[in-house]
Design a protein around this motif. Structure first.
Motif, PDB file in Angstrom:
ATOM      1  N   LEU A 137       0.860  -1.189   0.000  1.00 35.30           N
ATOM      2  CA  LEU A 137       0.000   0.000   0.000  1.00 35.30           C
ATOM      3  C   LEU A 137       0.890   1.231   0.000  1.00 35.30           C
ATOM      4  O   LEU A 137       1.674   1.440   0.934  1.00 35.30           O
ATOM      5  CB  LEU A 137      -0.911  -0.004   1.232  1.00 35.30           C
ATOM      6  N   ASP A 138       0.798   2.023  -1.032  1.00 36.71           N
ATOM      7  CA  ASP A 138       1.585   3.260  -1.121  1.00 36.71           C
ATOM      8  C   ASP A 138       0.932   4.355  -0.286  1.00 36.71           C
ATOM      9  O   ASP A 138      -0.265   4.610  -0.415  1.00 36.71           O
ATOM     10  CB  ASP A 138       1.696   3.724  -2.575  1.00 36.71           C
ATOM     11  N   ILE A 139       1.725   5.005   0.561  1.00 36.49           N
ATOM     12  CA  ILE A 139       1.225   6.118   1.365  1.00 36.49           C
ATOM     13  C   ILE A 139       1.666   7.420   0.701  1.00 36.49           C
ATOM     14  O   ILE A 139       2.859   7.745   0.721  1.00 36.49           O
ATOM     15  CB  ILE A 139       1.753   6.054   2.815  1.00 36.49           C
ATOM     16  N   PRO A 140       0.743   8.163   0.102  1.00 42.20           N
ATOM     17  CA  PRO A 140       1.115   9.387  -0.614  1.00 42.20           C
ATOM     18  C   PRO A 140       1.235  10.607   0.296  1.00 42.20           C
ATOM     19  O   PRO A 140       0.865  11.721  -0.081  1.00 42.20           O
ATOM     20  CB  PRO A 140      -0.029   9.550  -1.616  1.00 42.20           C
ATOM     21  N   TYR A 141       1.713  10.390   1.504  1.00 41.64           N
ATOM     22  CA  TYR A 141       1.894  11.478   2.462  1.00 41.64           C
ATOM     23  C   TYR A 141       3.282  11.332   3.070  1.00 41.64           C
ATOM     24  O   TYR A 141       3.707  10.223   3.390  1.00 41.64           O
ATOM     25  CB  TYR A 141       0.842  11.424   3.583  1.00 41.64           C
ATOM     26  N   THR A 142       3.982  12.422   3.244  1.00 43.51           N
ATOM     27  CA  THR A 142       5.301  12.361   3.848  1.00 43.51           C
ATOM     28  C   THR A 142       5.175  12.181   5.359  1.00 43.51           C
ATOM     29  O   THR A 142       4.138  12.506   5.954  1.00 43.51           O
ATOM     30  CB  THR A 142       6.102  13.639   3.567  1.00 43.51           C
ATOM     31  N   ARG A 143       6.216  11.700   5.967  1.00 44.08           N
ATOM     32  CA  ARG A 143       6.214  11.562   7.423  1.00 44.08           C
ATOM     33  C   ARG A 143       6.090  12.927   8.086  1.00 44.08           C
ATOM     34  O   ARG A 143       5.459  13.051   9.138  1.00 44.08           O
ATOM     35  CB  ARG A 143       7.488  10.848   7.884  1.00 44.08           C
ATOM     36  N   ARG A 144       6.712  13.916   7.481  1.00 38.67           N
ATOM     37  CA  ARG A 144       6.612  15.263   8.041  1.00 38.67           C
ATOM     38  C   ARG A 144       5.173  15.749   8.030  1.00 38.67           C
ATOM     39  O   ARG A 144       4.700  16.343   9.005  1.00 38.67           O
ATOM     40  CB  ARG A 144       7.499  16.219   7.243  1.00 38.67           C
ATOM     41  N   ALA A 145       4.444  15.480   6.940  1.00 34.69           N
ATOM     42  CA  ALA A 145       3.052  15.916   6.845  1.00 34.69           C
ATOM     43  C   ALA A 145       2.200  15.232   7.911  1.00 34.69           C
ATOM     44  O   ALA A 145       1.370  15.876   8.567  1.00 34.69           O
ATOM     45  CB  ALA A 145       2.505  15.626   5.454  1.00 34.69           C
ATOM     46  N   ILE A 146       2.397  13.932   8.089  1.00 34.18           N
ATOM     47  CA  ILE A 146       1.611  13.219   9.098  1.00 34.18           C
ATOM     48  C   ILE A 146       1.998  13.680  10.496  1.00 34.18           C
ATOM     49  O   ILE A 146       1.140  13.827  11.375  1.00 34.18           O
ATOM     50  CB  ILE A 146       1.799  11.693   8.943  1.00 34.18           C
TER      51      ILE A 146
END
Length: 280
Positions: free
Chosen positions: A64-73
């Motif tokens: 599953l590709d997560i299209p959010y950066t760790r910084r954003a989360i």
């Protein structure tokens, strides 16, 4: 549930009764999603980086590709803490598979949802009592990934409730006791602390307990045999929300005379001191 809470759902801040997810999302249709749970102490997230690392690892394991950066989360996590007034809280991060045209394969962008609920103060009475658990021989799928597929866990928990128990321990075909439905499992044999390493989800609290124990007890990361349980002196579970929970009964087997043991108590005190110092 606090109806006035503010949750993050796909770019919007909404109250719980306003939170929605498409019925055509494969998380709903097929259970295809990854999630992570963490907690806060005094509005500070407990080992956030480690939880995010596990979220991305879970997603990778199920492709599953997560299209959010760790910084954003990370920024969303800090914002949800700020928007809600809870001293201690549980935070759930969910990444769905996204919309599906055919009801199987994702065709849309994954949805990010971040939920928060309040946690009560530490339950020292529960620690003093300990809990009863049962064993379950149901087989889990991809145990190293934290996904929304909780069929086996829920079935095991329902069986635990029927036996007036708090949780269930998964046991594999080789007779290895692995972990709880939402927790890791430890036992003491004398001053040796033993916990499984294979076939489990590595818990953040599990890892912290191993660090807290390493200068005090001998450590063994190895299979815990079902037939070995009658020889253990103490047992406990670890999880983010419940920290360290002594186990005093497994099925019909009484552990440690039915009372939490002194080594488990020592680890719990070390854990509490670490939290109170803010050393996380």
């Amino acid at each position: 549930m606090d109806k006035n809470a503010l949750w993050y759902i796909d770019g919007c801040w909404v109250h719980p009764n306003e939170a929605t997810l498409s019925i055509n999302d494969v998380a709903v249709l097929r259970g295809y999603s990854a999630f992570e749970s963490l907690r806060t102490y005094n509005q500070r997230p407990f080992h956030l980086e480690e939880h995010l690392e596990r979220l991305y690892r879970s997603a990778q394991l199920i492709e599953l590709d997560i299209p959010y950066t760790r910084r954003a989360i990370t920024e969303i996590i800090h914002e949800i803490i700020a928007r809600n007034t809870y001293i201690h809280a549980s935070i759930r991060i969910l990444v769905t598979g996204g919309y599906s045209d055919d009801g199987v394969m994702p065709s849309g962008k994954p949805v990010l949802a971040v939920l928060i609920t309040p946690l009560a103060e530490r339950d020292m009475e529960r620690f003093a009592r300990g809990v009863k658990v049962i064993t379950s021989h149901l087989e889990r799928i991809t145990p190293g990934a934290k996904t929304a597929n909780y069929v086996v866990a829920i079935r095991s928990l329902k069986e635990a409730v029927r036996h007036h128990a708090s949780d269930a321990l998964f046991v594999n075909e080789q007779g290895h006791v692995l972990e709880g439905t939402r927790s890791n499992f430890f036992v003491f044999r004398g001053d040796v602390l033993i916990t499984p390493r294979e076939g489990i989800l590595f818990g953040v609290t599990r890892n912290m307990v191993l660090q807290l124990a390493q200068d005090r007890f001998a450590l063994e990361e190895r299979p815990v045999l079902l037939d070995e349980l009658s020889q253990v002196d103490e047992a406990f579970l670890t999880s983010s929300s419940k920290e360290i929970t002594p186990v005093v009964q497994i099925d019909d087997l009484i552990i440690g005379g039915g009372k939490p043991g002194p080594r488990t108590y020592e680890l719990e005190q070390r854990f509490i001191e670490m939290v109170e110092r803010g050393a996380f």
